[in-house]
Motif scaffolding. Sequence first.
Motif, short mmCIF file in Angstrom:
data_model
loop_
_atom_site.label_atom_id
_atom_site.label_comp_id
_atom_site.label_asym_id
_atom_site.label_seq_id
_atom_site.Cartn_x
_atom_site.Cartn_y
_atom_site.Cartn_z
N LEU A 13 -6.09 -5.52 -0.33
CA LEU A 13 -5.05 -6.32 -0.98
C LEU A 13 -3.66 -5.74 -0.75
CD1 LEU A 13 -6.88 -7.28 -4.31
CD2 LEU A 13 -6.54 -8.63 -2.27
N ARG A 14 -3.62 -4.48 -0.34
CA ARG A 14 -2.38 -3.83 0.08
C ARG A 14 -1.32 -3.78 -1.03
NH1 ARG A 14 -3.72 -0.82 2.08
NH2 ARG A 14 -1.92 -0.24 3.31
N VAL A 15 -1.60 -3.03 -2.07
CA VAL A 15 -0.57 -2.82 -3.09
C VAL A 15 -0.41 -1.31 -3.35
CG1 VAL A 15 0.32 -3.48 -5.35
CG2 VAL A 15 -1.35 -4.96 -4.22
N SER A 62 5.74 13.16 -3.34
CA SER A 62 4.39 13.40 -3.85
C SER A 62 3.51 12.16 -3.65
CB SER A 62 4.49 13.74 -5.34
OG SER A 62 3.20 13.90 -5.88
N ASP A 63 2.51 12.32 -2.80
CA ASP A 63 1.59 11.21 -2.51
C ASP A 63 0.38 11.37 -3.42
OD1 ASP A 63 -0.51 9.68 -1.50
OD2 ASP A 63 0.02 10.02 0.59
N GLU A 64 0.25 10.43 -4.38
CA GLU A 64 -0.81 10.54 -5.39
C GLU A 64 -1.82 9.41 -5.26
OE1 GLU A 64 1.00 11.66 -9.21
OE2 GLU A 64 2.68 12.53 -8.10
N PHE A 83 -12.46 11.58 -1.40
CA PHE A 83 -13.87 11.35 -1.02
C PHE A 83 -14.13 11.72 0.44
CE2 PHE A 83 -11.93 7.05 -2.05
CZ PHE A 83 -11.31 6.90 -0.82
N TYR A 84 -13.77 12.96 0.75
CA TYR A 84 -13.96 13.47 2.10
C TYR A 84 -14.58 14.86 2.04
CZ TYR A 84 -10.33 9.96 2.73
OH TYR A 84 -9.61 8.80 2.69
N VAL A 85 -15.48 15.12 3.00
CA VAL A 85 -15.90 16.51 3.19
C VAL A 85 -15.24 17.00 4.47
CG1 VAL A 85 -17.78 18.11 3.62
CG2 VAL A 85 -18.13 16.21 2.05
N HIS A 114 -6.09 15.94 -1.98
CA HIS A 114 -5.63 15.99 -0.60
C HIS A 114 -6.62 15.35 0.37
CE1 HIS A 114 -4.93 18.79 3.08
NE2 HIS A 114 -3.94 17.94 3.07
N ASN A 115 -6.10 14.51 1.22
CA ASN A 115 -6.84 13.98 2.36
C ASN A 115 -6.33 14.73 3.59
OD1 ASN A 115 -8.01 12.49 4.39
ND2 ASN A 115 -6.90 10.60 3.96
N PRO A 116 -7.13 15.50 4.31
CA PRO A 116 -8.58 15.38 4.44
C PRO A 116 -9.44 16.41 3.70
CG PRO A 116 -7.75 16.65 6.27
CD PRO A 116 -6.55 16.31 5.41
N GLY A 169 0.82 -1.20 0.00
CA GLY A 169 0.00 0.00 0.00
C GLY A 169 0.86 1.26 0.00
N ALA A 170 0.18 2.40 -0.18
CA ALA A 170 0.91 3.68 -0.16
C ALA A 170 1.42 3.98 1.25
CB ALA A 170 -0.01 4.80 -0.65
N MET A 171 0.73 3.43 2.25
CA MET A 171 1.19 3.62 3.64
C MET A 171 2.64 3.13 3.77
SD MET A 171 0.05 4.39 6.77
CE MET A 171 -1.53 3.83 7.32
N PRO A 227 -4.23 20.94 7.67
CA PRO A 227 -4.27 19.54 8.05
C PRO A 227 -3.65 18.61 7.01
CG PRO A 227 -6.38 20.17 7.09
CD PRO A 227 -5.55 21.42 7.16
N MET A 228 -3.29 17.41 7.49
CA MET A 228 -2.80 16.35 6.61
C MET A 228 -3.20 15.01 7.21
SD MET A 228 -1.30 15.67 3.80
CE MET A 228 -1.73 13.99 3.37
N TRP A 229 -3.54 14.07 6.36
CA TRP A 229 -3.83 12.69 6.79
C TRP A 229 -2.75 12.25 7.79
CZ3 TRP A 229 -1.22 8.08 4.66
CH2 TRP A 229 -1.81 6.89 5.07
N ALA A 248 4.61 2.58 1.31
CA ALA A 248 5.46 3.36 0.38
C ALA A 248 5.98 4.61 1.08
CB ALA A 248 4.67 3.73 -0.88
N LEU A 249 5.14 5.21 1.92
CA LEU A 249 5.58 6.41 2.66
C LEU A 249 6.64 6.03 3.70
CD1 LEU A 249 2.12 8.16 3.12
CD2 LEU A 249 4.02 8.98 1.72
N TYR A 250 6.41 4.91 4.36
CA TYR A 250 7.38 4.41 5.34
C TYR A 250 8.74 4.19 4.66
CZ TYR A 250 9.57 0.97 8.47
OH TYR A 250 10.44 0.31 9.28
C1 LIG Z 1 -3.19 10.62 1.39
C2 LIG Z 1 -3.09 9.15 1.58
N1 LIG Z 1 -1.95 8.53 1.27
C3 LIG Z 1 -1.80 7.21 1.43
C4 LIG Z 1 -2.83 6.44 1.92
C5 LIG Z 1 -2.57 4.98 2.14
O1 LIG Z 1 -3.29 4.17 1.29
P1 LIG Z 1 -2.96 2.61 1.15
O2 LIG Z 1 -1.93 2.26 2.16
O3 LIG Z 1 -4.24 1.90 1.37
O4 LIG Z 1 -2.44 2.47 -0.24
C6 LIG Z 1 -4.03 7.03 2.28
C7 LIG Z 1 -5.13 6.22 2.83
O5 LIG Z 1 -6.15 6.68 3.26
C8 LIG Z 1 -4.17 8.42 2.09
O6 LIG Z 1 -5.31 9.05 2.42
#
Ligand SMILES: Cc1ncc(COP(=O)(O)O)c(C=O)c1O
Length: 407
Positions: free
Chosen positions: A253-255, A210-212, A332-334, A182-184, A107-109, A131-133, A111-113
Amino acid sequence: MTSPNETLTATPHRLDKVSLGKIVQIREILLRTQAKGARVIRFESGDPSFSVAPHVLKAIAEAGAAGKTHYVPNDGIPELRRALAEKLRTKNGIADILPRDVFLTNGAMHALYVTFGTLLNADDEVIIPDPMWTEVAENIRLSGGVPVRVPVDAGSDYTYDPEAVERAITPATRAIFVNSPHNPTGAVLSRETLEALVAIAREHDLWIVSDEAYEDVLYEPYTHTSIASIAGDWADRVISVFSFSKSHAMSGLRVGYVVTKSAVLQERIQKLLRCTINGVNSLAQWAALAAVTGPQDHLQSMRAEYAVRRGLMMDALSQVPGVRPFNPRGAFYVWAELEPSIYERLGVNNADELSARLAANGIGSAPGDAFGEQCADAIRFAFSCDTEMVRTGAELLRSALSGEEAL
Ligand SMILES: Cc1ncc(COP(=O)(O)O)c(C=O)c1O
Protein backbone atom coordinates in the motif's frame (compact mmCIF):
# COMPACT_ATOMS: atom_id res chain seq x y z
CA MET A 1 24.58 9.13 -36.25
CA THR A 2 24.84 8.77 -32.44
CA SER A 3 22.43 6.25 -31.01
CA PRO A 4 19.90 7.38 -28.39
CA ASN A 5 21.81 5.39 -25.73
CA GLU A 6 25.14 6.96 -26.70
CA THR A 7 23.68 10.43 -26.25
CA LEU A 8 22.53 9.40 -22.78
CA THR A 9 25.82 7.90 -21.66
CA ALA A 10 28.12 10.56 -23.17
CA THR A 11 28.09 12.43 -19.87
CA PRO A 12 27.86 10.72 -16.47
CA HIS A 13 24.43 10.81 -14.87
CA ARG A 14 23.87 10.80 -11.10
CA LEU A 15 21.87 7.58 -11.40
CA ASP A 16 24.88 5.80 -12.89
CA LYS A 17 26.31 5.62 -9.38
CA VAL A 18 23.16 3.99 -7.98
CA SER A 19 22.79 0.20 -8.12
CA LEU A 20 19.55 -1.58 -8.92
CA GLY A 21 20.21 -3.91 -6.04
CA LYS A 22 21.29 -7.52 -5.90
CA ILE A 23 18.21 -8.52 -3.95
CA VAL A 24 16.02 -7.43 -6.84
CA GLN A 25 18.07 -9.60 -9.19
CA ILE A 26 17.74 -12.63 -6.90
CA ARG A 27 14.02 -12.02 -6.54
CA GLU A 28 13.69 -12.05 -10.32
CA ILE A 29 15.44 -15.45 -10.57
CA LEU A 30 13.07 -16.83 -7.92
CA LEU A 31 9.97 -15.41 -9.57
CA ARG A 32 10.99 -16.96 -12.89
CA THR A 33 11.52 -20.33 -11.16
CA GLN A 34 8.15 -19.97 -9.44
CA ALA A 35 6.44 -19.15 -12.75
CA LYS A 36 7.68 -22.51 -14.07
CA GLY A 37 5.79 -24.18 -11.23
CA ALA A 38 8.77 -25.00 -9.00
CA ARG A 39 8.80 -24.46 -5.23
CA VAL A 40 10.64 -21.36 -4.09
CA ILE A 41 11.62 -20.21 -0.60
CA ARG A 42 11.33 -16.45 -0.32
CA PHE A 43 14.18 -15.71 2.08
CA GLU A 44 15.52 -12.87 -0.06
CA SER A 45 13.22 -9.98 0.78
CA GLY A 46 11.50 -8.65 3.87
CA ASP A 47 7.82 -8.63 3.00
CA PRO A 48 5.53 -9.60 5.91
CA SER A 49 3.36 -12.61 5.09
CA PHE A 50 0.44 -11.40 7.23
CA SER A 51 -2.82 -10.18 5.72
CA VAL A 52 -3.90 -6.61 6.13
CA ALA A 53 -6.35 -6.41 9.07
CA PRO A 54 -10.08 -6.60 8.14
CA HIS A 55 -10.85 -3.16 9.59
CA VAL A 56 -8.11 -1.69 7.41
CA LEU A 57 -9.54 -3.33 4.27
CA LYS A 58 -12.98 -2.09 5.30
CA ALA A 59 -11.65 1.47 5.56
CA ILE A 60 -10.35 1.24 1.98
CA ALA A 61 -13.71 -0.01 0.70
CA GLU A 62 -15.63 2.66 2.60
CA ALA A 63 -13.34 5.45 1.46
CA GLY A 64 -13.69 4.26 -2.14
CA ALA A 65 -17.48 4.04 -1.88
CA ALA A 66 -17.58 7.54 -0.36
CA GLY A 67 -15.72 8.93 -3.39
CA LYS A 68 -12.52 9.73 -1.49
CA THR A 69 -10.55 9.09 -4.64
CA HIS A 70 -9.64 12.62 -5.67
CA TYR A 71 -6.50 14.66 -5.12
CA VAL A 72 -5.56 14.90 -1.48
CA PRO A 73 -3.29 17.40 0.28
CA ASN A 74 0.28 17.10 -0.81
CA ASP A 75 1.54 16.41 2.73
CA GLY A 76 -1.15 13.91 3.74
CA ILE A 77 -4.80 13.91 4.75
CA PRO A 78 -5.27 16.00 7.94
CA GLU A 79 -7.02 13.15 9.80
CA LEU A 80 -3.98 10.91 9.34
CA ARG A 81 -1.44 13.60 10.20
CA ARG A 82 -3.37 14.30 13.41
CA ALA A 83 -3.52 10.59 14.30
CA LEU A 84 0.18 10.13 13.61
CA ALA A 85 1.15 13.18 15.69
CA GLU A 86 -0.82 11.63 18.56
CA LYS A 87 0.88 8.23 17.99
CA LEU A 88 4.32 9.85 17.93
CA ARG A 89 3.65 11.68 21.21
CA THR A 90 2.07 8.77 23.09
CA LYS A 91 3.69 5.62 21.67
CA ASN A 92 7.09 6.96 20.62
CA GLY A 93 7.33 9.51 23.42
CA ILE A 94 8.42 12.31 21.07
CA ALA A 95 7.25 15.48 22.78
CA ASP A 96 5.56 18.42 21.08
CA ILE A 97 4.95 16.76 17.72
CA LEU A 98 2.15 18.52 15.86
CA PRO A 99 0.30 17.35 12.74
CA ARG A 100 2.21 19.90 10.68
CA ASP A 101 5.48 18.09 11.58
CA VAL A 102 4.34 14.85 9.90
CA PHE A 103 4.58 14.26 6.13
CA LEU A 104 3.09 11.22 4.40
CA THR A 105 5.30 9.49 1.84
CA ASN A 106 5.20 6.44 -0.43
CA GLY A 107 6.66 4.14 2.21
CA ALA A 108 9.79 4.69 4.30
CA MET A 109 11.81 4.30 1.09
CA HIS A 110 10.34 7.52 -0.24
CA ALA A 111 10.63 9.09 3.24
CA LEU A 112 14.39 8.50 3.03
CA TYR A 113 14.49 9.98 -0.47
CA VAL A 114 12.62 13.02 0.82
CA THR A 115 14.80 13.30 3.94
CA PHE A 116 18.15 13.16 2.15
CA GLY A 117 16.81 15.19 -0.78
CA THR A 118 15.87 18.06 1.52
CA LEU A 119 18.77 17.82 3.97
CA LEU A 120 21.87 17.28 1.85
CA ASN A 121 23.92 19.52 -0.36
CA ALA A 122 26.42 18.14 -2.87
CA ASP A 123 29.16 16.07 -1.21
CA ASP A 124 27.65 16.22 2.28
CA GLU A 125 28.64 13.09 4.18
CA VAL A 126 26.24 10.89 6.11
CA ILE A 127 27.56 8.28 8.53
CA ILE A 128 25.84 4.92 8.15
CA PRO A 129 26.52 1.47 9.62
CA ASP A 130 28.23 -1.16 7.49
CA PRO A 131 26.33 -3.42 6.76
CA MET A 132 23.20 -1.40 6.06
CA TRP A 133 20.09 -2.08 3.98
CA THR A 134 21.22 -1.13 0.47
CA GLU A 135 18.84 1.68 -0.39
CA VAL A 136 20.01 3.97 2.40
CA ALA A 137 23.39 4.53 0.74
CA GLU A 138 21.68 4.75 -2.65
CA ASN A 139 19.27 7.43 -1.47
CA ILE A 140 22.15 9.41 0.01
CA ARG A 141 24.00 9.19 -3.32
CA LEU A 142 20.87 10.09 -5.25
CA SER A 143 20.73 13.34 -3.28
CA GLY A 144 24.34 14.13 -4.13
CA GLY A 145 25.61 13.05 -0.71
CA VAL A 146 28.31 10.60 0.28
CA PRO A 147 27.64 7.61 2.54
CA VAL A 148 30.49 7.10 5.02
CA ARG A 149 30.46 3.60 6.43
CA VAL A 150 31.26 2.69 10.01
CA PRO A 151 31.66 -1.09 10.40
CA VAL A 152 29.58 -2.82 13.05
CA ASP A 153 30.52 -6.35 14.05
CA ALA A 154 29.36 -9.46 15.85
CA GLY A 155 31.70 -8.73 18.77
CA SER A 156 29.58 -5.72 19.70
CA ASP A 157 26.24 -7.28 18.67
CA TYR A 158 26.30 -5.17 15.50
CA THR A 159 25.57 -1.96 17.37
CA TYR A 160 27.29 1.32 16.53
CA ASP A 161 30.44 2.00 18.49
CA PRO A 162 30.04 5.72 19.34
CA GLU A 163 33.83 6.21 19.30
CA ALA A 164 34.05 4.78 15.78
CA VAL A 165 31.21 7.07 14.72
CA GLU A 166 33.08 10.06 16.14
CA ARG A 167 36.28 9.06 14.32
CA ALA A 168 34.38 9.03 11.01
CA ILE A 169 33.32 12.67 11.35
CA THR A 170 34.92 15.14 8.93
CA PRO A 171 34.18 18.80 8.13
CA ALA A 172 31.82 17.49 5.42
CA THR A 173 29.69 15.38 7.80
CA ARG A 174 26.08 16.49 7.84
CA ALA A 175 24.25 13.67 9.62
CA ILE A 176 24.47 10.39 11.50
CA PHE A 177 22.05 7.78 10.23
CA VAL A 178 20.55 5.40 12.78
CA ASN A 179 18.44 2.31 12.09
CA SER A 180 17.15 0.33 15.06
CA PRO A 181 15.98 -2.42 14.81
CA HIS A 182 18.55 -2.86 12.09
CA ASN A 183 18.24 -4.37 8.64
CA PRO A 184 20.20 -6.57 7.86
CA THR A 185 21.53 -7.72 11.26
CA GLY A 186 18.53 -7.45 13.61
CA ALA A 187 20.60 -5.40 16.07
CA VAL A 188 18.79 -3.10 18.48
CA LEU A 189 20.55 -0.01 19.80
CA SER A 190 20.43 0.47 23.56
CA ARG A 191 19.29 3.70 25.13
CA GLU A 192 22.89 4.35 26.23
CA THR A 193 24.16 4.04 22.67
CA LEU A 194 21.41 6.33 21.40
CA GLU A 195 22.29 8.87 24.10
CA ALA A 196 25.96 8.68 23.16
CA LEU A 197 25.06 9.32 19.50
CA VAL A 198 22.95 12.34 20.48
CA ALA A 199 25.89 13.70 22.50
CA ILE A 200 28.19 13.30 19.47
CA ALA A 201 25.66 14.95 17.16
CA ARG A 202 25.31 17.86 19.58
CA GLU A 203 29.03 18.29 19.99
CA HIS A 204 29.70 18.25 16.24
CA ASP A 205 26.54 20.11 15.23
CA LEU A 206 25.12 17.21 13.20
CA TRP A 207 21.65 16.06 12.21
CA ILE A 208 20.40 12.60 13.11
CA VAL A 209 18.29 10.64 10.65
CA SER A 210 16.49 7.79 12.40
CA ASP A 211 14.89 5.03 10.34
CA GLU A 212 12.37 3.26 12.58
CA ALA A 213 10.66 1.07 9.98
CA TYR A 214 10.92 -1.94 12.34
CA GLU A 215 9.77 -0.19 15.53
CA ASP A 216 7.18 -2.94 16.18
CA VAL A 217 9.20 -6.01 15.22
CA LEU A 218 11.09 -6.90 18.41
CA TYR A 219 11.91 -10.01 20.45
CA GLU A 220 11.83 -10.06 24.22
CA PRO A 221 13.41 -8.53 26.23
CA TYR A 222 14.29 -5.86 23.66
CA THR A 223 12.23 -2.70 23.33
CA HIS A 224 12.23 0.20 20.92
CA THR A 225 13.41 3.68 21.80
CA SER A 226 12.86 6.52 19.37
CA ILE A 227 16.03 8.56 19.44
CA ALA A 228 14.03 11.81 19.18
CA SER A 229 12.33 10.93 22.48
CA ILE A 230 15.63 11.00 24.39
CA ALA A 231 17.39 13.72 22.43
CA GLY A 232 16.38 16.56 24.79
CA ASP A 233 17.40 19.91 23.34
CA TRP A 234 18.71 18.13 20.21
CA ALA A 235 15.30 16.63 19.31
CA ASP A 236 14.71 19.34 16.72
CA ARG A 237 17.79 18.08 14.86
CA VAL A 238 16.38 14.55 14.59
CA ILE A 239 14.48 13.56 11.45
CA SER A 240 12.50 10.38 12.06
CA VAL A 241 11.25 7.98 9.41
CA PHE A 242 8.47 5.42 9.91
CA SER A 243 6.54 2.91 7.83
CA PHE A 244 3.26 1.00 7.74
CA SER A 245 4.91 -1.80 5.73
CA LYS A 246 6.32 -3.87 8.59
CA SER A 247 4.06 -2.97 11.55
CA HIS A 248 0.81 -3.39 9.67
CA ALA A 249 1.91 -5.65 6.80
CA MET A 250 0.89 -2.89 4.38
CA SER A 251 4.01 -3.11 2.21
CA GLY A 252 2.13 -2.94 -1.09
CA LEU A 253 0.00 0.00 0.00
CA ARG A 254 3.11 2.18 0.25
CA VAL A 255 2.59 4.41 3.26
CA GLY A 256 5.38 5.86 5.34
CA TYR A 257 6.06 9.20 6.98
CA VAL A 258 8.82 11.58 7.84
CA VAL A 259 8.78 13.68 10.97
CA THR A 260 10.68 16.92 11.42
CA LYS A 261 10.15 20.11 13.41
CA SER A 262 12.45 22.17 11.20
CA ALA A 263 10.45 24.86 9.37
CA VAL A 264 13.06 25.01 6.58
CA LEU A 265 12.93 21.29 5.99
CA GLN A 266 9.15 21.34 6.17
CA GLU A 267 9.00 23.87 3.37
CA ARG A 268 11.47 21.92 1.26
CA ILE A 269 9.57 18.68 1.91
CA GLN A 270 6.34 20.32 0.71
CA LYS A 271 8.09 21.25 -2.54
CA LEU A 272 9.66 17.83 -3.06
CA LEU A 273 6.37 16.05 -2.33
CA ARG A 274 4.51 18.38 -4.64
CA CYS A 275 6.88 17.71 -7.52
CA THR A 276 7.21 13.96 -6.98
CA ILE A 277 3.99 12.36 -5.75
CA ASN A 278 1.59 15.23 -5.05
CA GLY A 279 0.08 13.23 -2.20
CA VAL A 280 0.12 9.55 -1.26
CA ASN A 281 -2.66 7.41 -2.75
CA SER A 282 -5.84 8.53 -0.97
CA LEU A 283 -7.23 5.04 -0.25
CA ALA A 284 -3.89 3.93 1.22
CA GLN A 285 -4.02 6.91 3.58
CA TRP A 286 -7.52 6.02 4.80
CA ALA A 287 -6.21 2.49 5.32
CA ALA A 288 -3.29 3.86 7.33
CA LEU A 289 -5.68 5.93 9.46
CA ALA A 290 -7.67 2.80 10.32
CA ALA A 291 -4.43 0.91 11.03
CA VAL A 292 -3.05 3.50 13.43
CA THR A 293 -6.31 4.29 15.24
CA GLY A 294 -7.79 0.76 15.25
CA PRO A 295 -7.02 -2.27 17.46
CA GLN A 296 -3.29 -2.97 17.89
CA ASP A 297 -3.52 -6.54 19.24
CA HIS A 298 -2.15 -7.94 15.96
CA LEU A 299 1.26 -6.54 16.94
CA GLN A 300 1.52 -9.06 19.76
CA SER A 301 0.51 -12.06 17.63
CA MET A 302 2.78 -10.90 14.79
CA ARG A 303 5.74 -10.72 17.18
CA ALA A 304 4.92 -14.19 18.58
CA GLU A 305 4.84 -15.65 15.06
CA TYR A 306 8.12 -13.99 14.12
CA ALA A 307 9.66 -15.42 17.29
CA VAL A 308 8.67 -18.94 16.14
CA ARG A 309 10.22 -18.29 12.72
CA ARG A 310 13.37 -16.88 14.27
CA GLY A 311 13.68 -20.06 16.36
CA LEU A 312 13.33 -22.26 13.27
CA MET A 313 15.98 -20.32 11.37
CA MET A 314 18.42 -20.14 14.27
CA ASP A 315 18.02 -23.86 15.05
CA ALA A 316 18.75 -24.79 11.46
CA LEU A 317 21.63 -22.38 10.82
CA SER A 318 23.34 -23.03 14.16
CA GLN A 319 23.80 -26.64 13.12
CA VAL A 320 25.79 -25.78 9.99
CA PRO A 321 29.57 -25.81 10.44
CA GLY A 322 31.17 -22.64 9.11
CA VAL A 323 28.04 -20.49 9.54
CA ARG A 324 27.79 -18.03 12.45
CA PRO A 325 24.23 -16.68 12.64
CA PHE A 326 23.40 -13.71 14.88
CA ASN A 327 20.21 -14.16 16.89
CA PRO A 328 18.26 -11.05 15.84
CA ARG A 329 16.83 -8.81 18.55
CA GLY A 330 14.44 -7.07 16.21
CA ALA A 331 13.34 -7.08 12.52
CA PHE A 332 13.00 -10.38 10.65
CA TYR A 333 16.40 -11.23 9.24
CA VAL A 334 19.14 -13.63 10.21
CA TRP A 335 22.56 -12.28 9.38
CA ALA A 336 25.14 -15.03 9.25
CA GLU A 337 28.88 -14.67 8.87
CA LEU A 338 30.54 -17.34 6.75
CA GLU A 339 33.86 -19.07 7.28
CA PRO A 340 36.05 -20.27 4.38
CA SER A 341 35.20 -23.90 5.24
CA ILE A 342 31.67 -23.47 3.90
CA TYR A 343 32.92 -22.17 0.56
CA GLU A 344 35.27 -25.15 0.29
CA ARG A 345 32.53 -27.60 1.21
CA LEU A 346 30.09 -26.22 -1.35
CA GLY A 347 32.63 -25.46 -4.07
CA VAL A 348 31.95 -21.73 -4.29
CA ASN A 349 34.36 -18.81 -4.01
CA ASN A 350 32.33 -16.35 -1.98
CA ALA A 351 28.93 -15.42 -0.52
CA ASP A 352 27.84 -13.95 -3.84
CA GLU A 353 28.29 -17.28 -5.58
CA LEU A 354 26.65 -19.09 -2.69
CA SER A 355 23.63 -16.80 -2.90
CA ALA A 356 23.40 -17.32 -6.68
CA ARG A 357 23.66 -21.10 -6.21
CA LEU A 358 20.89 -21.04 -3.60
CA ALA A 359 18.70 -18.94 -5.91
CA ALA A 360 19.24 -21.42 -8.75
CA ASN A 361 17.90 -24.05 -6.33
CA GLY A 362 14.85 -21.97 -5.44
CA ILE A 363 16.11 -20.58 -2.12
CA GLY A 364 16.28 -16.82 -1.73
CA SER A 365 18.98 -14.99 0.23
CA ALA A 366 20.92 -11.75 0.03
CA PRO A 367 24.73 -11.79 -0.09
CA GLY A 368 26.62 -9.63 2.39
CA ASP A 369 28.17 -7.33 -0.16
CA ALA A 370 24.69 -6.08 -1.10
CA PHE A 371 24.80 -4.26 2.24
CA GLY A 372 28.25 -2.82 2.48
CA GLU A 373 31.95 -2.98 1.98
CA GLN A 374 33.20 -4.90 5.00
CA CYS A 375 30.72 -7.74 4.95
CA ALA A 376 31.39 -9.81 1.82
CA ASP A 377 31.64 -13.01 3.88
CA ALA A 378 28.10 -12.88 5.20
CA ILE A 379 24.61 -13.67 4.00
CA ARG A 380 21.13 -12.50 5.03
CA PHE A 381 18.03 -14.65 5.22
CA ALA A 382 14.66 -12.94 5.66
CA PHE A 383 12.05 -14.86 7.63
CA SER A 384 9.04 -12.67 6.90
CA CYS A 385 7.46 -15.27 4.60
CA ASP A 386 4.86 -17.58 6.20
CA THR A 387 5.81 -19.95 8.99
CA GLU A 388 5.37 -23.11 6.91
CA MET A 389 7.71 -21.74 4.26
CA VAL A 390 10.19 -20.83 6.98
CA ARG A 391 9.93 -24.35 8.46
CA THR A 392 10.50 -26.04 5.09
CA GLY A 393 13.11 -23.52 3.98
CA ALA A 394 15.12 -23.68 7.20
CA GLU A 395 15.47 -27.45 6.85
CA LEU A 396 16.35 -27.15 3.15
CA LEU A 397 18.98 -24.56 4.04
CA ARG A 398 20.43 -26.71 6.81
CA SER A 399 20.82 -29.73 4.57
CA ALA A 400 22.05 -27.75 1.54
CA LEU A 401 24.62 -25.71 3.50
CA SER A 402 25.82 -28.77 5.42
CA GLY A 403 26.48 -30.48 2.10
CA GLU A 404 23.91 -33.24 2.74
CA GLU A 405 21.98 -32.20 -0.37
CA ALA A 406 23.78 -31.24 -3.57
CA LEU A 407 23.42 -27.59 -4.36
C1 LIG B 1 15.61 -0.28 7.24
C2 LIG B 1 14.51 -0.08 6.26
N1 LIG B 1 14.04 1.16 6.06
C3 LIG B 1 13.06 1.41 5.19
C4 LIG B 1 12.50 0.39 4.45
C5 LIG B 1 11.46 0.75 3.44
O1 LIG B 1 10.20 0.28 3.76
P1 LIG B 1 8.90 0.78 2.98
O2 LIG B 1 9.33 1.64 1.86
O3 LIG B 1 8.19 -0.44 2.53
O4 LIG B 1 8.13 1.56 4.01
C6 LIG B 1 12.96 -0.91 4.60
C7 LIG B 1 12.39 -2.00 3.79
O5 LIG B 1 12.81 -3.12 3.79
C8 LIG B 1 13.99 -1.15 5.53
O6 LIG B 1 14.48 -2.38 5.72
